[in-house]
Scaffold this motif. Structure first.
Motif, PDB file in Angstrom:
ATOM      1  N   ARG A 156       0.829  -1.203   0.000  1.00 45.37           N
ATOM      2  CA  ARG A 156       0.000   0.000   0.000  1.00 45.37           C
ATOM      3  C   ARG A 156       0.864   1.253   0.000  1.00 45.37           C
ATOM      4  O   ARG A 156       2.002   1.251   0.461  1.00 45.37           O
ATOM      5  CB  ARG A 156      -0.934   0.009   1.218  1.00 45.37           C
ATOM      6  N   LYS A 157       0.287   2.339  -0.527  1.00 47.35           N
ATOM      7  CA  LYS A 157       0.987   3.614  -0.585  1.00 47.35           C
ATOM      8  C   LYS A 157       0.430   4.542   0.486  1.00 47.35           C
ATOM      9  O   LYS A 157      -0.775   4.643   0.651  1.00 47.35           O
ATOM     10  CB  LYS A 157       0.804   4.246  -1.971  1.00 47.35           C
ATOM     11  N   VAL A 158       1.302   5.214   1.225  1.00 50.34           N
ATOM     12  CA  VAL A 158       0.890   6.120   2.297  1.00 50.34           C
ATOM     13  C   VAL A 158       1.369   7.524   1.961  1.00 50.34           C
ATOM     14  O   VAL A 158       2.552   7.744   1.704  1.00 50.34           O
ATOM     15  CB  VAL A 158       1.474   5.677   3.659  1.00 50.34           C
ATOM     16  N   ASP A 159       0.433   8.498   1.944  1.00 45.47           N
ATOM     17  CA  ASP A 159       0.822   9.870   1.610  1.00 45.47           C
ATOM     18  C   ASP A 159       1.308  10.615   2.848  1.00 45.47           C
ATOM     19  O   ASP A 159       1.392  10.048   3.943  1.00 45.47           O
ATOM     20  CB  ASP A 159      -0.352  10.616   0.949  1.00 45.47           C
ATOM     21  N   VAL A 160       1.624  11.889   2.682  1.00 50.66           N
ATOM     22  CA  VAL A 160       2.208  12.678   3.781  1.00 50.66           C
ATOM     23  C   VAL A 160       1.217  12.880   4.922  1.00 50.66           C
ATOM     24  O   VAL A 160       1.620  13.172   6.050  1.00 50.66           O
ATOM     25  CB  VAL A 160       2.671  14.063   3.264  1.00 50.66           C
ATOM     26  N   ASN A 161      -0.069  12.733   4.649  1.00 59.38           N
ATOM     27  CA  ASN A 161      -1.085  12.883   5.695  1.00 59.38           C
ATOM     28  C   ASN A 161      -1.378  11.574   6.414  1.00 59.38           C
ATOM     29  O   ASN A 161      -2.239  11.526   7.282  1.00 59.38           O
ATOM     30  CB  ASN A 161      -2.384  13.431   5.086  1.00 59.38           C
ATOM     31  N   GLY A 162      -0.668  10.519   6.016  1.00 54.93           N
ATOM     32  CA  GLY A 162      -0.875   9.220   6.646  1.00 54.93           C
ATOM     33  C   GLY A 162      -2.049   8.446   6.082  1.00 54.93           C
ATOM     34  O   GLY A 162      -2.428   7.399   6.614  1.00 54.93           O
ATOM     35  N   GLU A 163      -2.615   8.933   4.973  1.00 50.04           N
ATOM     36  CA  GLU A 163      -3.762   8.257   4.372  1.00 50.04           C
ATOM     37  C   GLU A 163      -3.281   7.198   3.389  1.00 50.04           C
ATOM     38  O   GLU A 163      -2.449   7.467   2.521  1.00 50.04           O
ATOM     39  CB  GLU A 163      -4.658   9.278   3.650  1.00 50.04           C
ATOM     40  N   GLU A 164      -3.811   5.986   3.523  1.00 51.84           N
ATOM     41  CA  GLU A 164      -3.385   4.876   2.681  1.00 51.84           C
ATOM     42  C   GLU A 164      -4.153   4.855   1.366  1.00 51.84           C
ATOM     43  O   GLU A 164      -5.330   5.204   1.314  1.00 51.84           O
ATOM     44  CB  GLU A 164      -3.587   3.540   3.404  1.00 51.84           C
ATOM     45  N   SER A 165      -3.476   4.439   0.303  1.00 46.73           N
ATOM     46  CA  SER A 165      -4.097   4.302  -1.009  1.00 46.73           C
ATOM     47  C   SER A 165      -3.427   3.151  -1.748  1.00 46.73           C
ATOM     48  O   SER A 165      -2.418   2.601  -1.301  1.00 46.73           O
ATOM     49  CB  SER A 165      -3.960   5.608  -1.807  1.00 46.73           C
ATOM     50  N   LEU A 166      -4.009   2.783  -2.893  1.00 43.45           N
ATOM     51  CA  LEU A 166      -3.432   1.702  -3.683  1.00 43.45           C
ATOM     52  C   LEU A 166      -2.149   2.178  -4.351  1.00 43.45           C
ATOM     53  O   LEU A 166      -2.106   3.270  -4.914  1.00 43.45           O
ATOM     54  CB  LEU A 166      -4.407   1.243  -4.769  1.00 43.45           C
ATOM     55  N   GLY A 167      -1.125   1.350  -4.317  1.00 46.46           N
ATOM     56  CA  GLY A 167       0.078   1.638  -5.073  1.00 46.46           C
ATOM     57  C   GLY A 167      -0.087   1.165  -6.501  1.00 46.46           C
ATOM     58  O   GLY A 167      -1.149   0.692  -6.909  1.00 46.46           O
ATOM     59  N   PHE A 168       0.979   1.268  -7.287  1.00 46.63           N
ATOM     60  CA  PHE A 168       0.915   0.880  -8.693  1.00 46.63           C
ATOM     61  C   PHE A 168       0.555  -0.591  -8.852  1.00 46.63           C
ATOM     62  O   PHE A 168      -0.325  -0.951  -9.634  1.00 46.63           O
ATOM     63  CB  PHE A 168       2.273   1.167  -9.355  1.00 46.63           C
ATOM     64  N   ARG A 169       1.226  -1.461  -8.094  1.00 45.58           N
ATOM     65  CA  ARG A 169       1.007  -2.903  -8.254  1.00 45.58           C
ATOM     66  C   ARG A 169      -0.389  -3.323  -7.835  1.00 45.58           C
ATOM     67  O   ARG A 169      -1.027  -4.161  -8.494  1.00 45.58           O
ATOM     68  CB  ARG A 169       2.068  -3.679  -7.457  1.00 45.58           C
ATOM     69  N   LEU A 170      -0.910  -2.740  -6.748  1.00 45.64           N
ATOM     70  CA  LEU A 170      -2.251  -3.105  -6.295  1.00 45.64           C
ATOM     71  C   LEU A 170      -3.322  -2.574  -7.241  1.00 45.64           C
ATOM     72  O   LEU A 170      -4.323  -3.239  -7.485  1.00 45.64           O
ATOM     73  CB  LEU A 170      -2.485  -2.565  -4.879  1.00 45.64           C
ATOM     74  N   SER A 171      -3.130  -1.375  -7.784  1.00 49.12           N
ATOM     75  CA  SER A 171      -4.077  -0.834  -8.760  1.00 49.12           C
ATOM     76  C   SER A 171      -4.117  -1.713  -9.996  1.00 49.12           C
ATOM     77  O   SER A 171      -5.191  -2.016 -10.538  1.00 49.12           O
ATOM     78  CB  SER A 171      -3.687   0.591  -9.161  1.00 49.12           C
ATOM     79  N   LEU A 172      -2.937  -2.137 -10.450  1.00 52.51           N
ATOM     80  CA  LEU A 172      -2.847  -3.000 -11.629  1.00 52.51           C
ATOM     81  C   LEU A 172      -3.501  -4.347 -11.365  1.00 52.51           C
ATOM     82  O   LEU A 172      -4.243  -4.877 -12.205  1.00 52.51           O
ATOM     83  CB  LEU A 172      -1.373  -3.196 -12.002  1.00 52.51           C
ATOM     84  N   LEU A 173      -3.268  -4.899 -10.187  1.00 50.55           N
ATOM     85  CA  LEU A 173      -3.826  -6.204  -9.826  1.00 50.55           C
ATOM     86  C   LEU A 173      -5.350  -6.148  -9.742  1.00 50.55           C
ATOM     87  O   LEU A 173      -6.045  -6.995 -10.330  1.00 50.55           O
ATOM     88  CB  LEU A 173      -3.243  -6.655  -8.483  1.00 50.55           C
ATOM     89  N   CYS A 174      -5.876  -5.172  -9.046  1.00 46.67           N
ATOM     90  CA  CYS A 174      -7.332  -5.048  -8.893  1.00 46.67           C
ATOM     91  C   CYS A 174      -8.004  -4.761 -10.225  1.00 46.67           C
ATOM     92  O   CYS A 174      -9.064  -5.325 -10.540  1.00 46.67           O
ATOM     93  CB  CYS A 174      -7.666  -3.934  -7.897  1.00 46.67           C
ATOM     94  N   GLY A 175      -7.395  -3.893 -11.012  1.00 48.34           N
ATOM     95  CA  GLY A 175      -7.961  -3.561 -12.318  1.00 48.34           C
ATOM     96  C   GLY A 175      -7.959  -4.733 -13.267  1.00 48.34           C
ATOM     97  O   GLY A 175      -8.941  -4.983 -13.979  1.00 48.34           O
TER      98      GLY A 175
END
Length: 365
Positions: free
Chosen positions: A259-278
């Motif tokens: 997972r990807k975590v931004d500067v605010n500490g909010e988690e989001s999909l990284g490149f690999r997870l976005s590709l996998l889910c899509g």
């Protein structure tokens, strides 16, 4: 002289203040947010379509193979996918693999923009209704039990959208985008399947004009019925699976390191997870709807190759394919379509999520 001191925010308060300012900006400019959504969706669809254009063209040619491969031009069509690619390159060079891609992008940009925009707004609307209904129900139950303590009241604000809401939102989005952009889809299919030396159209504008002159305005919507049979369930399934997988991988510890975590500490999909889910959502939705896609492609081009008295509607197309080619006829062109849909849908969702992050667009959970 009296110097006034103002309280400076602490390090912990800075992210909260930043999020608050972002939310204020979002609420202040709804038109700007709408344009951002449309831009993200349009670019994502265009990039994905261009990346997979060769496989897309090969799929379409095999879907309409038996309709256009008459005795006169049978040698121009291949029976195997590898040979089909070689024939396309031999006849027009490597760039011929992208023949019709200009029309595809012209169609895909507004299609994807409308699709994602309608989906996000429908999801937001229905999700809010869902949370309100749950909160009202809980409050009613609490009042009946005479139990209004705050520790017994569930916070529904962070509850994710249900699979049913994602499915309905995806179906509405697919239907809206499909109807709005269908003429460009039809023209793209006809340009892609033209035989060398027997071109009916000189380009997009010429095709548009000639179709209206020879077939009337309704000719631009030939095959719309089967197309909706593809688009509505396809996007309903795709968005449902993608949203469900996204929710799962953002919560399950198994995917924590991806997972990807931004500067605010909010988690989001990284490149690999976005590709996998899509890729997963695109593959499953394609397997379900591919026979209808074959029928719609044949209906889109039959006006060019079949006499008016011999043209077939959607149900007749299915009967003819089953009678002459069996179930395999409905799935002709499936291998290159699956090879295409994995990078296409994966790329589309990846680019879309990336652009949303860059433009500070809040994602729905």
């Amino acid at each position: 002289m009296i110097r006034r001191f103002t309280k400076q925010p602490t390090e912990d308060e800075i992210p909260k203040q930043r999020r608050k300012n972002n939310n204020f900006d979002d609420e202040k400019s709804p038109k700007q947010q709408a344009l951002k959504h449309l831009f993200c969706g349009g670019v994502a669809g265009s990039v994905a379509k261009t990346v997979t254009a060769p496989l897309s063209r090969l799929t379409i040619l095999f879907q309409v193979h038996s309709l256009v491969a008459t005795k006169e031009n049978r040698l121009k069509f291949a029976m195997r996918y590898g040979k089909g690619l070689r024939k396309i390159i031999e006849r027009g060079g490597i760039l011929s693999l992208w023949k019709g891609n200009g029309t595809s992008v012209l169609h895909r940009f507004p299609f994807s923009a409308i699709n994602f925009y309608v989906y996000e707004n429908m999801l937001s609307l229905l999700h809010e209704r869902q949370k309100e209904a749950k909160a009202a129900k809980a409050a009613a139950i609490a009042s009946l039990k005479d139990d209004s303590r705050s520790d017994n009241i569930h916070d529904y604000e962070n509850d994710p959208a249900s699979a049913y809401i994602r499915m309905v939102s995806g179906a509405v989005a697919g239907c809206t985008a499909c109807v709005a952009c269908y003429p460009l889809d039809l023209i793209r299919t006809r340009l892609t399947t033209e035989l060398p030396g027997k071109e009916h159209y000189k380009g997009i504008a010429d095709a548009f004009t000639k179709i209206i002159q020879t077939e009337g305005p309704s000719g631009l919507y030939a095959g719309l019925g089967p197309t909706l049979f593809v688009a509505v369930p396809n996007f309903a399934i795709s968005y449902t699976i993608y949203g469900s997988l996204k929710e799962y991988v953002l919560e399950d510890k198994l995917f924590y390191n991806l997972r990807k975590v931004d500067v605010n500490g909010e988690e989001s999909l990284g490149f690999r997870l976005s590709l996998l889910c899509g890729a997963a959502s695109g593959s499953l939705s394609t397997l379900v709807t591919f026979p209808f896609d074959t029928v719609r492609r044949r209906m889109q081009i039959q006006n060019l190759h079949i006499d008016e008295k011999n043209r077939l509607n959607g149900f007749q197309q299915i009967n003819v394919l089953l009678r002459n080619e069996g179930v395999d006829g409905l799935y002709r062109g499936l291998p290159p379509e699956l090879l295409k849909v994995i990078p296409m849908v994966g790329t589309m969702f990846t680019v879309y999520e990336f652009l949303k992050q860059q433009l500070n667009i809040k994602s729905q959970r």
